[in-house]
Write a protein that holds these residues in place. Structure first.
Motif, mmCIF file in Angstrom:
data_model
loop_
_atom_site.group_PDB
_atom_site.id
_atom_site.type_symbol
_atom_site.label_atom_id
_atom_site.label_comp_id
_atom_site.label_asym_id
_atom_site.label_seq_id
_atom_site.Cartn_x
_atom_site.Cartn_y
_atom_site.Cartn_z
ATOM 1 N N GLN A 60 22.622 10.239 -3.266
ATOM 2 C CA GLN A 60 21.498 9.504 -2.687
ATOM 3 C C GLN A 60 21.314 9.953 -1.248
ATOM 4 O O GLN A 60 22.157 10.664 -0.688
ATOM 5 C CB GLN A 60 21.765 7.993 -2.719
ATOM 6 N N PHE A 61 20.205 9.540 -0.642
ATOM 7 C CA PHE A 61 19.965 9.696 0.788
ATOM 8 C C PHE A 61 19.641 8.308 1.308
ATOM 9 O O PHE A 61 18.524 7.817 1.140
ATOM 10 C CB PHE A 61 18.814 10.675 1.031
ATOM 11 N N GLY A 62 20.652 7.641 1.892
ATOM 12 C CA GLY A 62 20.456 6.244 2.262
ATOM 13 C C GLY A 62 20.073 5.422 1.042
ATOM 14 O O GLY A 62 20.715 5.518 -0.009
ATOM 15 N N ALA A 63 19.008 4.644 1.156
ATOM 16 C CA ALA A 63 18.548 3.805 0.040
ATOM 17 C C ALA A 63 17.727 4.578 -0.985
ATOM 18 O O ALA A 63 17.348 4.021 -2.023
ATOM 19 C CB ALA A 63 17.732 2.622 0.566
ATOM 20 N N LEU A 64 17.444 5.864 -0.719
ATOM 21 C CA LEU A 64 16.702 6.701 -1.677
ATOM 22 C C LEU A 64 17.676 7.226 -2.726
ATOM 23 O O LEU A 64 18.575 7.995 -2.414
ATOM 24 C CB LEU A 64 16.028 7.859 -0.942
ATOM 25 N N VAL A 118 3.561 3.168 0.824
ATOM 26 C CA VAL A 118 4.466 2.102 0.385
ATOM 27 C C VAL A 118 5.205 1.565 1.600
ATOM 28 O O VAL A 118 5.622 2.326 2.482
ATOM 29 C CB VAL A 118 5.478 2.641 -0.653
ATOM 30 N N ASN A 119 5.379 0.228 1.636
ATOM 31 C CA ASN A 119 6.072 -0.403 2.749
ATOM 32 C C ASN A 119 6.781 -1.662 2.249
ATOM 33 O O ASN A 119 6.614 -2.075 1.094
ATOM 34 C CB ASN A 119 5.070 -0.746 3.860
ATOM 35 N N SER A 120 7.535 -2.286 3.122
ATOM 36 C CA SER A 120 8.275 -3.504 2.796
ATOM 37 C C SER A 120 7.332 -4.696 2.616
ATOM 38 O O SER A 120 6.248 -4.762 3.213
ATOM 39 C CB SER A 120 9.264 -3.800 3.922
ATOM 40 N N TYR A 148 13.450 11.594 4.427
ATOM 41 C CA TYR A 148 13.565 12.694 3.474
ATOM 42 C C TYR A 148 12.170 13.271 3.299
ATOM 43 O O TYR A 148 11.240 12.570 2.897
ATOM 44 C CB TYR A 148 14.121 12.186 2.150
ATOM 45 N N ILE A 149 12.029 14.555 3.618
ATOM 46 C CA ILE A 149 10.714 15.202 3.644
ATOM 47 C C ILE A 149 10.684 16.317 2.625
ATOM 48 O O ILE A 149 11.545 17.199 2.637
ATOM 49 C CB ILE A 149 10.422 15.790 5.038
ATOM 50 N N ILE A 203 9.757 10.080 3.036
ATOM 51 C CA ILE A 203 10.338 8.817 2.593
ATOM 52 C C ILE A 203 11.349 8.374 3.634
ATOM 53 O O ILE A 203 12.401 9.003 3.800
ATOM 54 C CB ILE A 203 11.018 8.980 1.211
ATOM 55 N N GLU A 204 11.026 7.311 4.375
ATOM 56 C CA GLU A 204 11.930 6.791 5.407
ATOM 57 C C GLU A 204 12.684 5.574 4.849
ATOM 58 O O GLU A 204 12.049 4.631 4.358
ATOM 59 C CB GLU A 204 11.166 6.408 6.671
ATOM 60 N N VAL A 205 14.007 5.618 4.950
ATOM 61 C CA VAL A 205 14.842 4.587 4.340
ATOM 62 C C VAL A 205 15.997 4.205 5.271
ATOM 63 O O VAL A 205 16.413 5.003 6.116
ATOM 64 C CB VAL A 205 15.441 5.078 3.000
ATOM 65 N N PRO A 206 16.548 2.997 5.103
ATOM 66 C CA PRO A 206 17.792 2.671 5.802
ATOM 67 C C PRO A 206 18.906 3.578 5.301
ATOM 68 O O PRO A 206 18.990 3.887 4.108
ATOM 69 C CB PRO A 206 18.059 1.208 5.407
#
Length: 237
Positions: free
Chosen positions: A37-41, A150-152, A191-192, A233-236
């Protein structure tokens, strides 16, 4: 700034005849302990599905699932009363699996392949009530600027919502365009992936379907070396 580079050729690959799949992270028969994974992705699959074929009814639970059709027509059916809804390029689909959902996905065309990205993001809360949504996004709104897809649920913009403090963007950059990306905080990563075209970050050059994960930084510069379509994709972390 730290970075992880995933060139297109290093992805997991499976050809099932009706489905040709590329996995950025460990999935199905592709396992790499360094690419869980990459963080929460958790998942970024790049799928090509043959005409009239698809995934039969199957379950999901406690995952935020985002599908971005790139070409063709996706048709979706689930146990939340959605009956073969079409999802077209330019649209994005989200499904919060939560307590549990069953769904099917097929190529709605009898003569054209369906290309799509499927993204799984781990939620910040489990056992939520399952939910489905989709939305169309105007291509003009991502020319040389970020388009928020997509957002929170905690945000008040008009994007699609998921149960995680994560954002998914697209941007179409003209050749030789510089774009400065600002992260929400240093405990997050981005992640780009190049949907098409060539770009450079921190002296690393990436081309079609190459990807790079950036973290432990406040910002970074993207330089397009050709006309480029990027997924971010930006994630914690």
């Amino acid at each position: 700034m730290k970075k992880i580079i995933h060139t297109a050729s290093t992805r997991g690959h499976a050809n099932h005849g009706w489905l040709e799949a590329n996995h950025s992270f460990s999935f199905a028969n592709f396992y790499d302990p360094k690419r869980i994974q990459f963080g929460a992705l958790r998942v970024l699959n790049d799928d090509l599905i043959a005409p009239s074929m698809g995934f039969g009814t199957h379950p999901h639970k406690n995952m935020e699932i985002i599908t971005i059709p790139l070409k063709g027509v996706l048709k979706h059916k689930d146990n939340m009363a959605n009956d073969w809804i079409p999802v077209l390029p330019g649209e994005v689909q989200v499904m919060s699996a939560g307590k549990g959902v069953y769904h099917s996905e097929i190529n709605g065309s009898a003569n054209e392949h369906l290309g799509l990205f499927q993204i799984w993001i781990m939620p910040e809360k489990n056992e939520v009530t399952p939910r489905y949504d989709q939305k169309e996004f105007d291509i003009k709104d991502r020319k040389n600027k970020l388009q928020l897809l997509v957002n929170s649920f905690n945000s008040d913009d008009d994007s699609l919502k998921i149960h995680q403090d994560a954002q998914i963007f697209r941007i179409d950059l003209d050749k030789n365009q510089d774009f400065n990306y600002q992260l929400k905080s240093k405990n997050r990563g981005v992640y780009i992936m190049s949907i098409s075209g060539d770009f450079e970050i921190d002296s690393t050059i990436l081309s079609n379907r190459d990807a790079i994960g950036i973290y432990e930084t406040d910002s970074f510069m993207i330089k397009s070396l050709s006309n480029s379509e990027l997924l971010l994709i930006e994630v914690p972390m």
